[in-house]
Design an enzyme around this catalytic site. Sequence first.
Site, PDB file in Angstrom:
ATOM      1  N   THR A   1      57.312  34.598  39.028  1.00 38.91           N
ATOM      2  CA  THR A   1      58.138  35.212  40.064  1.00 38.91           C
ATOM      3  C   THR A   1      58.164  34.383  41.344  1.00 38.91           C
ATOM      4  O   THR A   1      59.194  34.279  42.009  1.00 38.91           O
ATOM      5  CB  THR A   1      57.600  36.618  40.389  1.00 38.91           C
ATOM      6  OG1 THR A   1      57.633  37.409  39.209  1.00 38.91           O
ATOM      7  CG2 THR A   1      58.418  37.286  41.475  1.00 38.91           C
TER       8      THR A   1
ATOM      9  N   PHE B   1      53.245  40.246  33.774  1.00 42.11           N
ATOM     10  CA  PHE B   1      52.515  39.107  34.330  1.00 42.11           C
ATOM     11  C   PHE B   1      53.355  38.294  35.321  1.00 42.11           C
ATOM     12  O   PHE B   1      53.231  37.069  35.389  1.00 42.11           O
ATOM     13  CB  PHE B   1      52.008  38.194  33.191  1.00 42.11           C
ATOM     14  CG  PHE B   1      51.535  38.960  32.007  1.00 42.11           C
ATOM     15  CD1 PHE B   1      50.355  39.677  32.063  1.00 42.11           C
ATOM     16  CD2 PHE B   1      52.286  39.031  30.850  1.00 42.11           C
ATOM     17  CE1 PHE B   1      49.925  40.432  30.993  1.00 42.11           C
ATOM     18  CE2 PHE B   1      51.877  39.788  29.770  1.00 42.11           C
ATOM     19  CZ  PHE B   1      50.683  40.493  29.842  1.00 42.11           C
ATOM     20  N   CYS B   2      54.219  38.992  36.081  1.00 43.36           N
ATOM     21  CA  CYS B   2      55.065  38.330  37.078  1.00 43.36           C
ATOM     22  C   CYS B   2      55.896  37.215  36.439  1.00 43.36           C
ATOM     23  O   CYS B   2      56.080  36.143  37.032  1.00 43.36           O
ATOM     24  CB  CYS B   2      54.227  37.778  38.231  1.00 43.36           C
ATOM     25  SG  CYS B   2      53.365  39.036  39.173  1.00 43.36           S
ATOM     26  N   ASN B   3      56.361  37.445  35.219  1.00 42.10           N
ATOM     27  CA  ASN B   3      57.196  36.463  34.525  1.00 42.10           C
ATOM     28  C   ASN B   3      58.253  37.228  33.735  1.00 42.10           C
ATOM     29  O   ASN B   3      58.181  37.347  32.513  1.00 42.10           O
ATOM     30  CB  ASN B   3      56.351  35.592  33.596  1.00 42.10           C
ATOM     31  CG  ASN B   3      57.110  34.391  33.069  1.00 42.10           C
ATOM     32  OD1 ASN B   3      58.331  34.425  32.926  1.00 42.10           O
ATOM     33  ND2 ASN B   3      56.399  33.322  32.767  1.00 42.10           N
TER      34      ASN B   3
END
Length: 787
Positions: free
Chosen positions: A123, A394-396
């Site tokens: 992110t 996972f911020c992806n």
Amino acid sequence: PKYSKGYFSNFKTNFLTGITYLDHAGTTLYPESLVREFYQDICTNVYGNPHSHNPSSRLTHDTVEHVRYRILQHFNTTPDEYSVIFTSGSTAALKLVAESFPWRPPTATEPASQFCYLTDNHTSVVGIRGVISALGVVSLPVSPEEIEARAKDVDQSEGSSCQTPHLFCYPAQSNFSGRKYPLGYVRGIQARQLYPACDSKGRWFVLLDAASFASCSPLDLQEHSANFVPFSFYKMFGFPTGLGALLVRNDTAALLRKTYFGGGTAAAYLAGDNYYVPASNMSNRFEDGTVSFLDIIALNHSFDSLHTLTGGMDKIQVHTFGLTRYTYMLLSSLCHGNGQPVAQIYSDSEFENPSTQGAILNFNLMDCHGQMIGYSQVDKLASLFNIHLRTGCFCNTGACQLFLGITNQVVKSNLQAGHVCGDNIDLVDGRPTGSVRVSFGYMSTFQDCQNFLNFVADCFVEKPVKVDQDKLDRLKSNTSSKGSSQCLLTMLTNGKPDHIDEREHASTDLVVNQRGGKAITKDAKSHEKAQTLTNIYIYPIKSCAAFEVTDWPVGALGLLHDRGWMVVNGNRVCLNQKREPRLCLIHPQIYLPSNTLLLQASGMNTICVPLKNHSEPPQSHRVCQNMVCGDRVETVDCGDEAASWLSEFLGQPCRLIRQSPDFSRNMKKGHEKEVSSTALSLVNEAQYLIVNRASVDLLQRHITNRQESSDDHQPLDTQTLISRFRANLVISGKEPFEEDDWSHLIIGNTHFQVTFGVYLVHQSLEDSNSTLSVGYQFQMCFRLSGP
């Protein structure tokens, strides 16, 4: 794995006893030796502000500069080629690039700058879009398949006169799947040989996100000279945290534009005139204010510990890859008794080579019917086994969408349904919104792998355990994997791989959990009288022992005084039994006639704490704010006597606090939209938790039938199992899990709304003197079935 012993066996420390830590991609752990050596350093030396020139300041300055050199040496480069800019972490380093890169809008003669990024990016990389959105810069997401598939030969003289700067960002390793992208992409993009650089004239610069990669893999910047390399030190060493760096190639530095200037960044400026000259040194120019010099000094000891304990990054890479490959081979081959696979693994490879796969394993678990098991359920059960892993996206988001098949429209629909990043809504319409990730570090061991696989087998595999032998044989690429099938079965079935539990169930009727759970065999009806309230429990202090009563008043927040108090540690963090198991040995009791709370525990004198529900707290009792299940609540400290008693019994500084009588906390709206009464005490979900004895009887029989004959564990009786749920109200229903379909419940004269199966809230409290008593009959209303 080759390096399970030797270098790596020296790491284990006392605080890891009983813990299986598998979240090294989040942060790795630090060895005790690192902290001891750092402590000795700062106790022996005086480190001053490096912007001064006295002896302590010069010592700081020289030490910090030495650490810069060690960082560059670690990545096989020199100060002649790169500069080190300290930041608060990788995200801050990315933000610095976004704000200082020389973006250009389109002109009559040259195109606009392009910000291109791999969709499998964190992110914090994708967030650069927010900086460039108003600058006329083109934002171009690129899928991993496009880079090489759309490459083409370009005449290097073509467009050589165009000076428009473009930035391409990609991760050296995906933080979602652990896929390692070719480091050769750096030169390929810079030379305009790969897509998207081959389609656009101008100067191409590469930002190589090394945050995930650098923790377990060697990076050679002599060979792969990216223009910008951000990373965070806590992912490499575990300590210090809040410190990262941006490595900038010196021949790129002159292009960067910086507008704000802070202390230490100026060669000269005037306060009364718009005059400013930046510092000539690259690091000085971009490090606003005083750097976190003690954390930087700690890096000296971090590098020392890393090399002393491991022998270097090459050995770490082999060690962590071996553990990850072993876990992948066995988990991907693990099957339920009916042959259905246990795990859906999200990977672009079969973990053949450490140059293409990092120490990350991402997956979702499935039940024996092929239905996904929500990651939140896996996470909660793992915590009970003291297994530390990570769940979610996972911020992806890009990788999460790709592997889970989540479309853009589904992401938007999930948001409308209430799902946001980081919450526990793991399934929407039966489809996962995220996954489970385990990751390894240099201190991970083979035992960690075994603990994790045992956990999966014990909690999620329908017995008997089976292995897909054909798949396992295919995955074996060397003799070191020989016998893995037998090893797995032996490990997961207590040494009896051929044993299959064929004991008959009491009935062949099936009860299916309507929320997607497993079908289990229905037990005989409860021996208790049906449709009766059989037990009432209150828990005055959150996470402490229950106080059983035969009748009890109903208050505005639920049973009067239920979860009205909680214990916090010296940092004002709420303690629960996961953090402090001895809480269950504290037996609080409430005596309404004397308006007191008694604290009792073995070996301790009993003390009394005034309830003081309806009066203002004394000035000496501090009002403060604390967090409960993500909510900020206003609390009142209960004084030093209770604090001393708890601190002595629990062996750590603690205080007893209660919810302020003037504070109102509302239940989160989730499963039911129309809840008439929402005020909560310090409970987790709702005002009441109810348990049906018929459901527990069936569950107890199911547990007994799953236990192997060789198990040493004594079967849990129904009453013990009931106590594990920490319910307020225990009822004797007619059928197991019938409560899943209730919409309303009447016990005695008190009306409740069922918000989600076992959670209740008041429907109304018109009778302020309402009381619940054991033996009360209850009536229920059922939900209308959907279409």
